[in-house]
Design a protein around this motif. Sequence first.
Motif, mmCIF file in Angstrom:
data_model
loop_
_atom_site.group_PDB
_atom_site.id
_atom_site.type_symbol
_atom_site.label_atom_id
_atom_site.label_comp_id
_atom_site.label_asym_id
_atom_site.label_seq_id
_atom_site.Cartn_x
_atom_site.Cartn_y
_atom_site.Cartn_z
ATOM 1 N N ILE A 11 46.426 51.061 108.214
ATOM 2 C CA ILE A 11 47.522 50.130 108.459
ATOM 3 C C ILE A 11 46.938 49.011 109.321
ATOM 4 N N SER A 12 47.284 47.787 108.965
ATOM 5 C CA SER A 12 46.775 46.649 109.717
ATOM 6 C C SER A 12 47.926 45.712 110.047
ATOM 7 N N THR A 13 48.083 45.443 111.328
ATOM 8 C CA THR A 13 49.099 44.500 111.788
ATOM 9 C C THR A 13 48.411 43.546 112.767
ATOM 10 N N ALA A 14 49.181 42.912 113.604
ATOM 11 C CA ALA A 14 48.615 41.985 114.573
ATOM 12 C C ALA A 14 48.608 42.611 115.959
ATOM 13 N N LYS A 15 47.586 42.277 116.720
ATOM 14 C CA LYS A 15 47.529 42.739 118.109
ATOM 15 C C LYS A 15 48.520 41.982 118.971
ATOM 16 N N SER A 16 48.720 40.725 118.652
ATOM 17 C CA SER A 16 49.582 39.880 119.480
ATOM 18 C C SER A 16 50.872 39.571 118.735
ATOM 19 N N SER A 17 51.748 40.543 118.705
ATOM 20 C CA SER A 17 53.059 40.364 118.089
ATOM 21 C C SER A 17 54.065 41.178 118.891
ATOM 22 N N ALA A 18 55.308 41.132 118.463
ATOM 23 C CA ALA A 18 56.333 41.932 119.130
ATOM 24 C C ALA A 18 56.090 43.432 118.918
ATOM 25 N N PHE A 19 55.256 43.754 117.918
ATOM 26 C CA PHE A 19 54.940 45.146 117.580
ATOM 27 C C PHE A 19 53.421 45.299 117.579
ATOM 28 N N PRO A 20 52.796 45.149 118.740
ATOM 29 C CA PRO A 20 51.332 45.122 118.781
ATOM 30 C C PRO A 20 50.721 46.445 118.336
ATOM 31 N N GLN A 21 49.556 46.323 117.769
ATOM 32 C CA GLN A 21 48.816 47.495 117.321
ATOM 33 C C GLN A 21 47.438 47.446 117.973
#
Length: 178
Positions: free
Chosen positions: A60-70
Amino acid sequence: NHGDDASTLFDQIGVNEAMSHIRNGEIAEYSPYTSSFVPHENRWAASTLSALRNLNYDVISTAKSSAFPQQTNLASDPKQLPTATQTAEYTGGDWLSTIDDVIADCSTEIAAHGVCVVMMHPHEFALGTVTLMDLASLIESVRVNGWMIDTFRGFAGTSSPGPAPVAQPVALPSQESP
């Protein structure tokens, strides 16, 4: 896979609904889907991880700098490989090149986590914000640094056996107009 629509908020749904949206986003020609998932608006939750695990996804790949950081988590199932940098960003209706930041961003990320995920958008290439020559130059810089280029599937260990390929110089067609 990005799911079946551009509106599902994966942080607000359960495992079964997430599985349905993920399955419906799969395209038969690219089967089997055992590689990566990028949720809409980078929204994800434990239920998203469970759905992906149930569907045998590896990343799974999302963003580190978002409202839902990963955060990077190579021990997770599926592995969590957040986007560390990108070759362009969408700002105020325009694509702005950030390709010159990729090597510095990845140097930091590789030092911290051993891996750097670079996002590239088809739009930036279609509009000429980032050219194929820019990409060739970036690939050469990756090679000079001694880094490898791989896909999510290859990194997760689900591609054919063998080491990840080292970036090789690429002969690209001219970008000049006919």
